[in-house]
Scaffold this motif. Structure first.
Motif, PDB file in Angstrom:
ATOM      1  N   LEU A  33       0.843  -1.191   0.000  1.00 47.51           N
ATOM      2  CA  LEU A  33       0.000   0.000   0.000  1.00 47.51           C
ATOM      3  C   LEU A  33       0.876   1.237   0.000  1.00 47.51           C
ATOM      4  N   VAL A  38      -3.281   1.298  -4.111  1.00 50.15           N
ATOM      5  CA  VAL A  38      -3.102  -0.111  -3.792  1.00 50.15           C
ATOM      6  C   VAL A  38      -2.201  -0.637  -4.900  1.00 50.15           C
ATOM      7  N   ALA A  70      -9.548  -4.296  -5.165  1.00 48.96           N
ATOM      8  CA  ALA A  70      -8.820  -4.044  -3.913  1.00 48.96           C
ATOM      9  C   ALA A  70      -8.786  -2.549  -3.598  1.00 48.96           C
ATOM     10  N   ARG A  74     -10.383  -0.833  -0.286  1.00 49.41           N
ATOM     11  CA  ARG A  74      -9.607   0.050   0.583  1.00 49.41           C
ATOM     12  C   ARG A  74     -10.288   1.405   0.729  1.00 49.41           C
ATOM     13  N   GLU A  77     -14.219   0.799   1.922  1.00 46.42           N
ATOM     14  CA  GLU A  77     -14.291  -0.065   3.108  1.00 46.42           C
ATOM     15  C   GLU A  77     -15.458  -1.039   3.048  1.00 46.42           C
ATOM     16  N   ARG A 104      -6.525   3.095  -7.789  1.00 41.93           N
ATOM     17  CA  ARG A 104      -7.122   3.946  -6.752  1.00 41.93           C
ATOM     18  C   ARG A 104      -8.620   4.084  -6.999  1.00 41.93           C
TER      19      ARG A 104
END
Length: 141
Positions: A33, A38, A70, A74, A77, A104
């Motif tokens: 990270l 990510v 992913a 992130r 959430e 992102r």
């Protein structure tokens, strides 16, 4: 180097575990990270290639799909599933190269999220992608 033998990943990357059966078979996948992205990486092996000896577009697409998901997880959430994925192939990746991706979250509503990312080898971009993801309710345990 023997097939299935993967060299140490690029600095800061750690092996990703618990990614599900599909990603496990196509991996190993590594992650790290940063403040803005990510990042995922995989070492291109012969099994990842097409008949011309280049990393298969399906492998790159699956890699970017997981990477963007992913980034959504992130940023929002919440787990998400792909609604739409747009992929642009820009250059080739070959056996023996580390393919590194970064993504992102660009926007999220209450039910849908948007992400963008790219994968590269060294200084050359190999593929870029944008995606739209349905945000799921977290599982109750």
């Amino acid at each position: 180097m023997a097939e299935g033998e993967v060299p140490a990943p690029p600095e800061g990357f750690k092996a990703s575990n618990g990614r599900g059966p599909f990603s496990t078979v196509n991996g190993p996948i590594f992650h790290r990270l940063t403040d803005q992205h990510v990042q995922h990486a995989f070492f291109a092996e012969h099994r990842h290639t097409n008949g011309m000896g280049l990393v298969h577009g399906g492998m790159l697409t699956a890699f970017l799909d997981g990477l963007l998901a992913a980034a959504v997880f992130r940023g929002a959430e919440r787990p998400a599933v792909t609604i739409h994925l747009s992929v642009d192939f820009l250059h080739m990746a070959r056996t023996g190269e580390w393919v590194i991706g970064e993504a992102r979250l660009t926007r999220a509503t209450a039910e849908v999220a948007f992400a963008e990312g790219r994968a590269f080898v060294g200084t050359r971009d190999v593929v870029r992608a944008t995606g739209v993801f349905k945000l799921m309710k977290p599982r109750l345990r």
